[in-house]
Design a protein around this motif. Structure first.
Motif, PDB file in Angstrom:
ATOM      1  N   ILE A  51      37.244  34.893  18.603  1.00 40.77           N
ATOM      2  CA  ILE A  51      38.408  35.643  19.050  1.00 40.77           C
ATOM      3  C   ILE A  51      37.954  36.686  20.061  1.00 40.77           C
ATOM      4  O   ILE A  51      37.032  37.456  19.803  1.00 40.77           O
ATOM      5  CB  ILE A  51      39.117  36.318  17.862  1.00 40.77           C
ATOM      6  N   VAL A  52      38.618  36.695  21.212  1.00 45.29           N
ATOM      7  CA  VAL A  52      38.268  37.618  22.292  1.00 45.29           C
ATOM      8  C   VAL A  52      39.549  38.280  22.782  1.00 45.29           C
ATOM      9  O   VAL A  52      40.593  37.637  22.866  1.00 45.29           O
ATOM     10  CB  VAL A  52      37.581  36.844  23.450  1.00 45.29           C
ATOM     11  N   ASP A  53      39.467  39.566  23.111  1.00 44.98           N
ATOM     12  CA  ASP A  53      40.615  40.297  23.646  1.00 44.98           C
ATOM     13  C   ASP A  53      40.668  40.262  25.167  1.00 44.98           C
ATOM     14  O   ASP A  53      41.733  40.134  25.752  1.00 44.98           O
ATOM     15  CB  ASP A  53      40.572  41.764  23.195  1.00 44.98           C
ATOM     16  N   ILE A  54      39.500  40.410  25.796  1.00 38.17           N
ATOM     17  CA  ILE A  54      39.425  40.514  27.252  1.00 38.17           C
ATOM     18  C   ILE A  54      38.283  39.650  27.760  1.00 38.17           C
ATOM     19  O   ILE A  54      37.184  39.664  27.200  1.00 38.17           O
ATOM     20  CB  ILE A  54      39.189  41.976  27.702  1.00 38.17           C
ATOM     21  N   ILE A  55      38.549  38.918  28.846  1.00 42.05           N
ATOM     22  CA  ILE A  55      37.515  38.128  29.509  1.00 42.05           C
ATOM     23  C   ILE A  55      37.331  38.676  30.913  1.00 42.05           C
ATOM     24  O   ILE A  55      38.293  38.787  31.668  1.00 42.05           O
ATOM     25  CB  ILE A  55      37.917  36.646  29.600  1.00 42.05           C
ATOM     26  N   PHE A  56      36.107  39.029  31.245  1.00 44.80           N
ATOM     27  CA  PHE A  56      35.739  39.360  32.619  1.00 44.80           C
ATOM     28  C   PHE A  56      35.054  38.117  33.169  1.00 44.80           C
ATOM     29  O   PHE A  56      34.026  37.699  32.639  1.00 44.80           O
ATOM     30  CB  PHE A  56      34.775  40.552  32.675  1.00 44.80           C
ATOM     31  N   THR A  57      35.629  37.508  34.203  1.00 44.26           N
ATOM     32  CA  THR A  57      35.059  36.275  34.716  1.00 44.26           C
ATOM     33  C   THR A  57      34.853  36.307  36.222  1.00 44.26           C
ATOM     34  O   THR A  57      35.712  36.786  36.963  1.00 44.26           O
ATOM     35  CB  THR A  57      35.917  35.047  34.340  1.00 44.26           C
ATOM     36  N   GLN A  81      43.475  38.757  27.720  1.00 42.53           N
ATOM     37  CA  GLN A  81      43.597  39.225  29.098  1.00 42.53           C
ATOM     38  C   GLN A  81      42.406  38.748  29.911  1.00 42.53           C
ATOM     39  O   GLN A  81      41.276  38.775  29.425  1.00 42.53           O
ATOM     40  CB  GLN A  81      43.665  40.753  29.147  1.00 42.53           C
ATOM     41  N   VAL A  82      42.655  38.328  31.147  1.00 42.80           N
ATOM     42  CA  VAL A  82      41.590  37.870  32.036  1.00 42.80           C
ATOM     43  C   VAL A  82      41.497  38.828  33.227  1.00 42.80           C
ATOM     44  O   VAL A  82      42.504  39.127  33.863  1.00 42.80           O
ATOM     45  CB  VAL A  82      41.846  36.436  32.542  1.00 42.80           C
ATOM     46  N   VAL A  83      40.290  39.286  33.497  1.00 47.21           N
ATOM     47  CA  VAL A  83      40.015  40.130  34.653  1.00 47.21           C
ATOM     48  C   VAL A  83      39.031  39.369  35.533  1.00 47.21           C
ATOM     49  O   VAL A  83      37.945  38.996  35.080  1.00 47.21           O
ATOM     50  CB  VAL A  83      39.402  41.486  34.231  1.00 47.21           C
ATOM     51  N   PHE A  84      39.427  39.105  36.777  1.00 44.76           N
ATOM     52  CA  PHE A  84      38.550  38.409  37.714  1.00 44.76           C
ATOM     53  C   PHE A  84      37.610  39.417  38.371  1.00 44.76           C
ATOM     54  O   PHE A  84      38.045  40.483  38.805  1.00 44.76           O
ATOM     55  CB  PHE A  84      39.355  37.699  38.800  1.00 44.76           C
ATOM     56  N   ILE A  85      36.349  39.039  38.445  1.00 44.31           N
ATOM     57  CA  ILE A  85      35.365  39.860  39.144  1.00 44.31           C
ATOM     58  C   ILE A  85      34.676  38.989  40.185  1.00 44.31           C
ATOM     59  O   ILE A  85      34.588  37.774  40.040  1.00 44.31           O
ATOM     60  CB  ILE A  85      34.320  40.475  38.183  1.00 44.31           C
ATOM     61  N   SER A  86      34.224  39.603  41.235  1.00 42.68           N
ATOM     62  CA  SER A  86      33.459  38.899  42.250  1.00 42.68           C
ATOM     63  C   SER A  86      32.537  39.897  42.914  1.00 42.68           C
ATOM     64  O   SER A  86      32.875  41.059  43.051  1.00 42.68           O
ATOM     65  CB  SER A  86      34.390  38.268  43.288  1.00 42.68           C
ATOM     66  N   HIS A  87      31.393  39.435  43.305  1.00 45.93           N
ATOM     67  CA  HIS A  87      30.466  40.339  43.980  1.00 45.93           C
ATOM     68  C   HIS A  87      30.225  39.877  45.399  1.00 45.93           C
ATOM     69  O   HIS A  87      29.162  40.045  45.957  1.00 45.93           O
ATOM     70  CB  HIS A  87      29.161  40.509  43.195  1.00 45.93           C
TER      71      HIS A  87
END
Length: 127
Positions: A51-57, A81-87
């Motif tokens: 079980i996960v609340d937030i995904i940083f992908t 919740q999904v939060v998109f990250i990019s570098h």
């Protein structure tokens, strides 16, 4: 009222970025449980058992990218919740991805240019 404790999953294919982000996430007092995997397919398998609340992908990854992972999450884990990250350092690419996310998922996005926060390998900006 906000939750006090969050379970976080970080999905990032670059080892150095994953390690540094895990360290930062682990220091957050609101995070009680965190894990990381290297791609969307591994994340999908992990999410079937945890079980996960937030995904940083990250967005661009091998095997399954972040947008494909978000589609899976939306269908099977609507509470998450999904939060998109990019570098990357290309604002035009970020705007394109934001438009795709809005089109596919009906989700308004916010692009936040953070600048260099992790290390020299990230390029001039973190989007």
């Amino acid at each position: 009222m906000f939750k006090q404790n969050y379970a976080i999953l970080l999905v990032e294919d670059e080892n150095c970025a994953r390690r540094l982000l895990c360290e930062r996430i682990g220091r957050m007092e609101q995070v009680t449980n965190s894990a990381s995997v290297a791609n969307g397919l591994s994340a999908q398998k992990f999410l079937c058992e945890h079980i996960v609340d937030i995904i940083f992908t990250d967005i661009q990854m091998p095997l399954m990218n972040g947008v494909e992972l978000a589609a899976f999450v939306k269908e099977y884990l609507p509470h998450c919740q999904v939060v998109f990250i990019s570098h990357g350092d290309c604002e035009e690419d970020a705007k394109y991805i934001a438009a795709e996310i809005e089109k596919r998922f009906g989700i308004k996005t916010m692009i936040n240019i953070l600048g260099q926060t992790i290390g020299t390998h990230t390029g001039p900006n973190l989007i």
